[in-house]
Design an enzyme around this catalytic site. Structure first.
Site, short mmCIF file in Angstrom:
data_model
loop_
_atom_site.label_atom_id
_atom_site.label_comp_id
_atom_site.label_asym_id
_atom_site.label_seq_id
_atom_site.Cartn_x
_atom_site.Cartn_y
_atom_site.Cartn_z
CG ASP A 97 -0.16 -0.29 2.53
OD1 ASP A 97 1.07 -0.10 2.57
OD2 ASP A 97 -0.81 -0.71 3.50
CD GLU A 119 0.55 -7.01 3.10
OE1 GLU A 119 1.21 -7.69 3.91
OE2 GLU A 119 0.75 -5.79 2.94
CD GLU A 133 0.97 4.32 4.56
OE1 GLU A 133 2.20 4.53 4.65
OE2 GLU A 133 0.13 5.00 5.20
CG HIS A 211 8.09 3.71 10.45
ND1 HIS A 211 7.74 2.50 11.00
CD2 HIS A 211 7.60 3.70 9.18
CE1 HIS A 211 7.10 1.79 10.09
NE2 HIS A 211 6.99 2.49 8.98
NE ARG A 213 3.37 10.57 5.01
CZ ARG A 213 4.30 11.33 4.43
NH1 ARG A 213 4.35 12.61 4.69
NH2 ARG A 213 5.15 10.81 3.57
CG HIS A 244 11.93 5.51 9.64
ND1 HIS A 244 11.95 6.61 8.82
CD2 HIS A 244 11.49 4.48 8.88
CE1 HIS A 244 11.52 6.26 7.62
NE2 HIS A 244 11.24 4.97 7.62
#
Length: 369
Positions: A97, A119, A133, A211, A213, A244
């Site tokens: 995604d 997936e 995503e 990590h 967003r 990250h």
């Protein structure tokens, strides 16, 4: 012979596509495999490719510092359009995604090339959790010709959205296939790696990754505060955080956690090292999708620092719990594990995400179309 292009750009995509690439490469008379890396995560993606003994045929170098979602999308689309104009392609395979997935699917659609989505069918049904995503995978489903769904829950989601049932195949998750690629030599090298860094790998190990967003800003502040409290209270435990490289995450974590003697801040880890930590962890705190799928294979309790997850099978099976970026929930659920022994807190349920045969199933389906 089918010319099949794999398009990816991040470490999780490579981990989950590498077993499929390796499976197709077993049949060079049937498949010409083209590996295209947008380098959405340049260092992480190339590092992980090398672990699987793979190398990209095409590198696009699409990332720029502090770029907007719109600008990176435009750059990837433009770069992929050139690739499709220069290559003869019969099918495109994408996974998951990410921005790379959406751009790979769109470019294939514009060139009338079928898209095979690995997936497929994961849904939170909140377009801002995870962001961006959730929208990217929903849009990818609209153009995909084959949907390789990890579970029945994912298939049901696709059916509710009007996807033809004959295009959907439940195969499990390829991330489990990837775990089985680890050799004894790789495990031993991982042990030596942490021994050289003087990081104790024992029954009091806590692995933390953060990590995403949507966890930037105030959320990462609350997560860090919770980690700080736990590290103080459980001073006999070792906390390992692969940090990250995104400055929105990295700067805050180092500023506020670097001084703890029992917190080890590391650069992003090579895939086998991260798996080694999962295998040995007493507790995992994460906002990662892949770790939610991998950790149950090692019977490790996992607290998901997200408010929604598209991997609901783990929640329903009791192998993971949602705690969001909620300071109190993180502490409450963590203390249940950390105040007991590792042996007493091991999971009893089997991994709901697969048995390690997904790649073989995918190859057979591709062969038949």
């Amino acid at each position: 012979m089918k010319n099949i292009i794999f398009i990816f750009g991040t470490r999780p995509e490579i981990i989950k596509l590498a077993p499929v690439i390796l499976e197709l490469k077993k049949y060079p008379q049937d498949y010409n495999v083209i590996i295209c890396n947008t380098e959405q995560q340049k260092e992480l993606s190339n590092q992980t490719l090398a672990y699987f003994g793979l190398k990209a045929d095409i590198n696009l170098d699409c990332m720029r510092e502090n770029q907007s979602l719109s600008s990176v999308q435009a750059r990837i689309l433009t770069s992929l359009d050139k690739v499709f104009n220069e290559q003869k392609i019969d099918a495109t395979i994408v996974q998951g995604d990410t921005m790379t997935v959406l751009c790979g699917a769109l470019t294939s659609f514009y060139h009338k090339i079928p898209v095979y989505h690995v997936e497929a069918g994961l849904r939170s049904y909140d377009i801002y959790e995870p962001f961006p995503e959730e929208v990217m995978r929903q849009m990818t489903s609209r153009v995909a010709a084959l949907h390789f769904a990890p579970t029945g829950v994912n298939k049901d989601a696709l059916l509710r959205e009007g996807i033809d049932e004959d295009k959907i195949h439940i195969v499990g998750n390829t991330v489990i296939d990837a775990l089985f690629c680890l050799s004894e030599e790789v495990i031993e090298n991982s042990r030596k790696f942490f021994a050289e860094k003087e990081i104790p790998i024992d029954d009091k190990l806590v692995l933390i990754t953060a990590h995403r967003r949507e966890n930037h800003g105030e959320r990462i502040d609350r997560i860090i505060e919770a980690i700080s409290y736990l590290a103080k209270k459980y001073a006999d435990h070792t906390f390992v955080i692969p940090v990250h490289p995104n400055p929105n995450v990295r700067v805050k974590i180092y500023d506020r956690l670097e001084h703890f003697a029992n917190i080890h801040l590391l650069p992003p880890l090579d895939y086998p090292y991260l798996v080694y930590l999962q295998k040995n962890a007493k507790l995992i705190l994460t906002d990662s999708g892949g770790i939610q799928e991998e950790a149950p294979s090692f019977a490790c309790p996992t607290l998901v620092m997200r408010y929604e997850t598209e991997r609901k099978e783990g929640i329903e099976a009791g192998v993971s719990k949602l705690v969001g970026a909620d300071y109190d929930k993180i502490l409450e659920e963590s203390e249940k594990i950390l105040s007991s022994t590792k042996e007493a807190t091991r999971l009893k349920a089997q991994n709901p995400y697969g048995d390690g045969t997904a790649s073989k199933q995918i190859e057979k389906i591709i062969r038949s179309v």
